[in-house]
Design a protein around this motif. Structure first.
Motif, PDB file in Angstrom:
ATOM      1  N   THR A  67      17.732  -2.446 -24.707  1.00 55.83           N
ATOM      2  CA  THR A  67      17.143  -1.579 -25.720  1.00 55.83           C
ATOM      3  C   THR A  67      18.275  -1.092 -26.613  1.00 55.83           C
ATOM      4  O   THR A  67      19.434  -1.009 -26.176  1.00 55.83           O
ATOM      5  N   ALA A  68      17.953  -0.748 -27.863  1.00 54.94           N
ATOM      6  CA  ALA A  68      18.980  -0.236 -28.774  1.00 54.94           C
ATOM      7  C   ALA A  68      19.487   1.136 -28.355  1.00 54.94           C
ATOM      8  O   ALA A  68      20.463   1.637 -28.913  1.00 54.94           O
ATOM      9  N   GLU A  69      18.838   1.755 -27.369  1.00 52.38           N
ATOM     10  CA  GLU A  69      19.357   3.003 -26.813  1.00 52.38           C
ATOM     11  C   GLU A  69      20.824   2.841 -26.401  1.00 52.38           C
ATOM     12  O   GLU A  69      21.627   3.768 -26.548  1.00 52.38           O
ATOM     13  N   VAL A  70      21.173   1.667 -25.878  1.00 48.76           N
ATOM     14  CA  VAL A  70      22.529   1.462 -25.357  1.00 48.76           C
ATOM     15  C   VAL A  70      23.582   1.606 -26.455  1.00 48.76           C
ATOM     16  O   VAL A  70      24.462   2.471 -26.366  1.00 48.76           O
ATOM     17  N   PRO A  71      23.546   0.806 -27.530  1.00 50.03           N
ATOM     18  CA  PRO A  71      24.571   0.978 -28.560  1.00 50.03           C
ATOM     19  C   PRO A  71      24.428   2.267 -29.361  1.00 50.03           C
ATOM     20  O   PRO A  71      25.428   2.868 -29.757  1.00 50.03           O
ATOM     21  N   ARG A 120       4.732  -8.046 -21.618  1.00 53.32           N
ATOM     22  CA  ARG A 120       5.999  -7.923 -20.892  1.00 53.32           C
ATOM     23  C   ARG A 120       6.773  -9.233 -21.034  1.00 53.32           C
ATOM     24  O   ARG A 120       6.473 -10.216 -20.351  1.00 53.32           O
ATOM     25  N   GLN A 121       7.793  -9.222 -21.905  1.00 55.50           N
ATOM     26  CA  GLN A 121       8.530 -10.445 -22.195  1.00 55.50           C
ATOM     27  C   GLN A 121      10.033 -10.266 -21.972  1.00 55.50           C
ATOM     28  O   GLN A 121      10.538  -9.147 -21.871  1.00 55.50           O
ATOM     29  N   HIS A 122      10.730 -11.395 -21.932  1.00 56.85           N
ATOM     30  CA  HIS A 122      12.183 -11.349 -21.771  1.00 56.85           C
ATOM     31  C   HIS A 122      12.882 -10.943 -23.071  1.00 56.85           C
ATOM     32  O   HIS A 122      13.968 -10.369 -23.037  1.00 56.85           O
ATOM     33  N   GLN A 123      12.286 -11.269 -24.199  1.00 55.54           N
ATOM     34  CA  GLN A 123      12.841 -10.921 -25.511  1.00 55.54           C
ATOM     35  C   GLN A 123      11.733 -10.298 -26.342  1.00 55.54           C
ATOM     36  O   GLN A 123      10.643 -10.873 -26.464  1.00 55.54           O
ATOM     37  N   PHE A 124      12.002  -9.118 -26.903  1.00 53.55           N
ATOM     38  CA  PHE A 124      10.969  -8.450 -27.695  1.00 53.55           C
ATOM     39  C   PHE A 124      11.639  -7.503 -28.693  1.00 53.55           C
ATOM     40  O   PHE A 124      12.713  -6.961 -28.420  1.00 53.55           O
ATOM     41  N   PRO A 125      11.019  -7.306 -29.869  1.00 50.24           N
ATOM     42  CA  PRO A 125      11.596  -6.403 -30.864  1.00 50.24           C
ATOM     43  C   PRO A 125      11.129  -4.973 -30.641  1.00 50.24           C
ATOM     44  O   PRO A 125       9.995  -4.731 -30.209  1.00 50.24           O
ATOM     45  N   LYS A 126      11.987  -4.034 -30.926  1.00 51.42           N
ATOM     46  CA  LYS A 126      11.626  -2.622 -30.757  1.00 51.42           C
ATOM     47  C   LYS A 126      12.397  -1.796 -31.775  1.00 51.42           C
ATOM     48  O   LYS A 126      13.555  -2.072 -32.078  1.00 51.42           O
ATOM     49  N   VAL A 127      11.735  -0.774 -32.287  1.00 51.62           N
ATOM     50  CA  VAL A 127      12.412   0.230 -33.102  1.00 51.62           C
ATOM     51  C   VAL A 127      12.704   1.409 -32.188  1.00 51.62           C
ATOM     52  O   VAL A 127      11.794   1.976 -31.582  1.00 51.62           O
ATOM     53  N   GLU A 128      13.971   1.749 -32.072  1.00 46.62           N
ATOM     54  CA  GLU A 128      14.410   2.797 -31.154  1.00 46.62           C
ATOM     55  C   GLU A 128      14.865   4.025 -31.930  1.00 46.62           C
ATOM     56  O   GLU A 128      15.392   3.918 -33.048  1.00 46.62           O
ATOM     57  N   MET A 129      14.650   5.192 -31.326  1.00 49.16           N
ATOM     58  CA  MET A 129      15.161   6.446 -31.866  1.00 49.16           C
ATOM     59  C   MET A 129      16.084   7.079 -30.828  1.00 49.16           C
ATOM     60  O   MET A 129      15.754   7.091 -29.637  1.00 49.16           O
TER      61      MET A 129
END
Length: 427
Positions: free
Chosen positions: A230-234, A276-285
């Motif tokens: 998830t973009a939470e990490v960076p 539930r997939q191995h690769q998926f797009p998400k917008v993170e806050m």
């Protein structure tokens, strides 16, 4: 990461927090390791002080021409004792860290008790499920009928839990993400858009609590990188090892990225479709704020995620997770679940969590208060704003028409070149 000083001063509160997580009390075990560690450190410091004093005596004795053999033998014995004491202290410190770094965060007092999802509490419902004049299909049936959702091709390329989207559906996925980013980065949203790395090092995933406990849930490259789950990490790690001024806070970041998860523990779950997939797009806050403001920031973040669904006209409900159902690093989590008529149920589309200073301690992310001395750990929060693939699923199922076409929500039409309806099969 937990602060051993907090456990030392509040053992009962620490064990009560673990109990809310359905875990056994551990304060006594941890404090015994801490006691032995501090004893070893104290003994090492005493040995160092004695060695210094003996060294001074040796110098004085040499200056006077007096024998120093006995003093030197005593120093040699201390050297051996010091090495053993330092090694023991280091070993106990490492053991304490190993024990602490795999323990989940402690829930806030107002988090409901419960062992699993059955203990979650619904807070509100927005919008009413649509009454269909026909039997609604699920997103797989809708997408495959158009030829624009291709699981077979993805399987030939990559295996299970991947999908190829084409034409209108590919554009719809992009439109959803762009709409979300524009909403979050508006003056009302207040988030700064970031395009972060998708490959990160050990310290980044350790900092947010993914390592060491959840290594098998992520993909690792053969040259030492992790693909972000998830973009939470960076985004959260933008403040690692940083000392901020309180005037800079809150910091609010948002990003649209692909996310990669091995789904190691989900065998047999949601094998059909895009849920539930191995690769998926998400917008993170992600928000970085002060301890005093984190609860209000949590409510605000959840409200921003809800706003996406309101503007898309999708029915949803918001729940607060019980202690037994929360994620590893969270102190309190609000889940937003969207209505999926194809499954006749609500499914999670966003999870907004207040992590307190749990991640900040692992990342050494601090701020300098406007008043008072010293520094304090920031509080970090993260939330999906939203999962793009699941939003696409919700739109297909909620806006489907009997002929297989799908009406495009008005909020997305500017991003679809004005297209109002995705044609059904054969059109």
């Amino acid at each position: 990461m937990h602060d051993i000083r907090f456990i030392r001063d509040n053992p009962a509160a620490f064990d009560a927090g673990l109990k809310k997580r359905n875990l056994a009390p551990l304060s006594a075990e941890l404090l015994e390791i801490d006691r032995r560690r501090r004893t070893a450190i104290s003994e090492s410091e005493s040995a160092q002080a004695k060695r210094k004093a003996l060294s001074r005596q040796i110098g004085i004795a040499k200056g006077k021409g007096e024998p120093t053999e006995a003093l030197m033998a005593e120093v040699a014995a201390l050297e051996e004792s010091l090495k053993k004491g330092e090694a023991e202290a280091a070993e106990l410190d490492a053991e304490l860290t190993r024990r602490l770094e795999v323990l989940p965060n402690l829930p806030f007092d107002d988090v409901p008790d419960g062992v699993d999802e059955t203990g979650n509490v619904e807070l509100r419902r927005i919008g009413n499920p649509r009454n269909f004049a026909f039997d609604p299909k699920d997103h797989v049936a809708i997408g495959e009928a158009t030829g624009e959702m291709d699981f077979a091709a993805a399987g030939r390329i990559s295996g299970a839990r991947f999908v190829v989207l084409k034409k209108h559906l590919a554009r719809l996925e992009r439109a959803i993400a762009q709409f979300m980013l524009d909403l979050h980065t508006s003056e009302e949203g207040g988030y700064t858009e970031v395009n972060p790395p998708l490959l990160v090092r050990d310290n980044a995933v350790y900092g947010v609590g993914q390592l060491p406990k959840f290594a098998e849930d992520m993909f690792h490259t053969d040259n030492g990188f992790w693909l972000i789950p998830t973009a939470e990490v960076p985004l959260t790690n933008l403040v690692n090892d940083q000392l901020l001024d309180e005037s800079q806070l809150p910091l609010r970041f948002t990003a649209w990225t692909p996310c990669f998860r091995s789904e190691a523990g989900s065998a047999g779950k949601d094998t059909r479709g895009m849920i539930r997939q191995h690769q998926f797009p998400k917008v993170e806050m992600v928000s970085i704020t002060t301890p005093e403001q984190s609860a209000a920031e949590h409510e605000r973040m959840t409200g921003r995620a809800e706003e996406v669904l309101k503007r898309l006209g999708l029915p949803f409900r918001t729940i607060v997770l019980c202690g037994g159902d929360m994620g590893f690093g969270s102190r309190k989590t609000f889940d937003i679940e969207v209505w999926l008529p194809g499954q006749n149920t609500y499914r999670e589309i966003s999870s907004c969590s207040n992590m307190g200073d749990f991640q900040a301690r692992r990342m050494n992310a601090r701020f300098r208060p406007k008043e008072g001395k010293g520094t304090r750990f920031v509080h970090t929060l993260n939330g999906s704003g939203l999962a793009v693939g699941r939003t696409l699923v919700a739109i297909l199922e909620n806006y489907q028409n009997e002929d297989g076409s799908v009406t495009v929500p008005e909020a997305l039409r500017p991003y679809m070149g004005g297209l109002a309806v995705i044609p059904g099969p054969g059109k």
